[in-house]
Motif scaffolding. Structure first.
Motif, mmCIF file in Angstrom:
data_model
loop_
_atom_site.group_PDB
_atom_site.id
_atom_site.type_symbol
_atom_site.label_atom_id
_atom_site.label_comp_id
_atom_site.label_asym_id
_atom_site.label_seq_id
_atom_site.Cartn_x
_atom_site.Cartn_y
_atom_site.Cartn_z
ATOM 1 N N LEU A 97 0.823 -1.210 0.000
ATOM 2 C CA LEU A 97 0.000 0.000 0.000
ATOM 3 C C LEU A 97 0.857 1.260 0.000
ATOM 4 N N LEU A 98 1.918 1.249 0.775
ATOM 5 C CA LEU A 98 2.782 2.428 0.853
ATOM 6 C C LEU A 98 3.609 2.644 -0.404
ATOM 7 N N VAL A 99 4.253 1.578 -0.873
ATOM 8 C CA VAL A 99 5.235 1.732 -1.948
ATOM 9 C C VAL A 99 4.597 1.752 -3.327
ATOM 10 N N VAL A 100 3.724 0.793 -3.597
ATOM 11 C CA VAL A 100 3.178 0.654 -4.945
ATOM 12 C C VAL A 100 1.999 1.588 -5.170
ATOM 13 N N TRP A 101 1.046 1.583 -4.244
ATOM 14 C CA TRP A 101 -0.161 2.366 -4.449
ATOM 15 C C TRP A 101 -0.083 3.773 -3.892
ATOM 16 N N LYS A 102 1.020 4.109 -3.247
ATOM 17 C CA LYS A 102 1.254 5.462 -2.712
ATOM 18 C C LYS A 102 0.116 5.934 -1.800
ATOM 19 N N THR A 103 -0.379 5.018 -0.976
ATOM 20 C CA THR A 103 -1.420 5.348 -0.012
ATOM 21 C C THR A 103 -0.812 6.192 1.110
#
Length: 122
Positions: A97-103
């Motif tokens: 969620l943090l790295v790929v989807w930039k949540t």
């Protein structure tokens, strides 16, 4: 021993008032390598930023700091928080969620806290 240290610092501040500022600047440079940019005067700062070698040195220093912090923090987190495969799956989902989807981090924290609570209740 503590009184002796306080006496030395007080004496140093009275005799050399700029010494405390210099020590704080040195500490800041140690813990925050990017502060070297702000401590260099403007004219030489632009020359510093335009040259590839100092830029590479700053990138290396930043990578070293991140690596050390990652190594120090990964051990306690791994041994105290990842106890079973479900915890590992949650950690991977949070990283994704943090790295790929930039949540936003606060959303990930809320989602992982809720997910961990649900897994604990099951």
């Amino acid at each position: 021993m503590f009184e002796e240290a306080v006496t030395r610092v007080t004496t140093l501040l009275v005799r050399h008032p700029m010494a405390c500022l210099e020590q704080q600047c040195a500490s800041l440079r140690f813990f925050c390598p990017d502060s070297c940019y702000s401590s260099v005067p403007c004219r030489s700062g632009t020359a510093f930023r335009k040259r590839p070698m100092p830029q590479a040195a700053m990138r290396g220093a930043n990578a070293a700091v991140v690596g050390i912090l990652g190594a120090v923090l990964s051990g306690p987190v791994w041994t105290s928080a990842i106890l079973n495969p479900y915890d590992f799956a949650l950690a991977l989902i949070g990283l994704n969620l943090l790295v790929v989807w930039k949540t936003p981090p606060w959303v990930v924290v809320l989602l992982m806290a809720a997910s961990g609570t649900v897994l604990q209740l099951i």
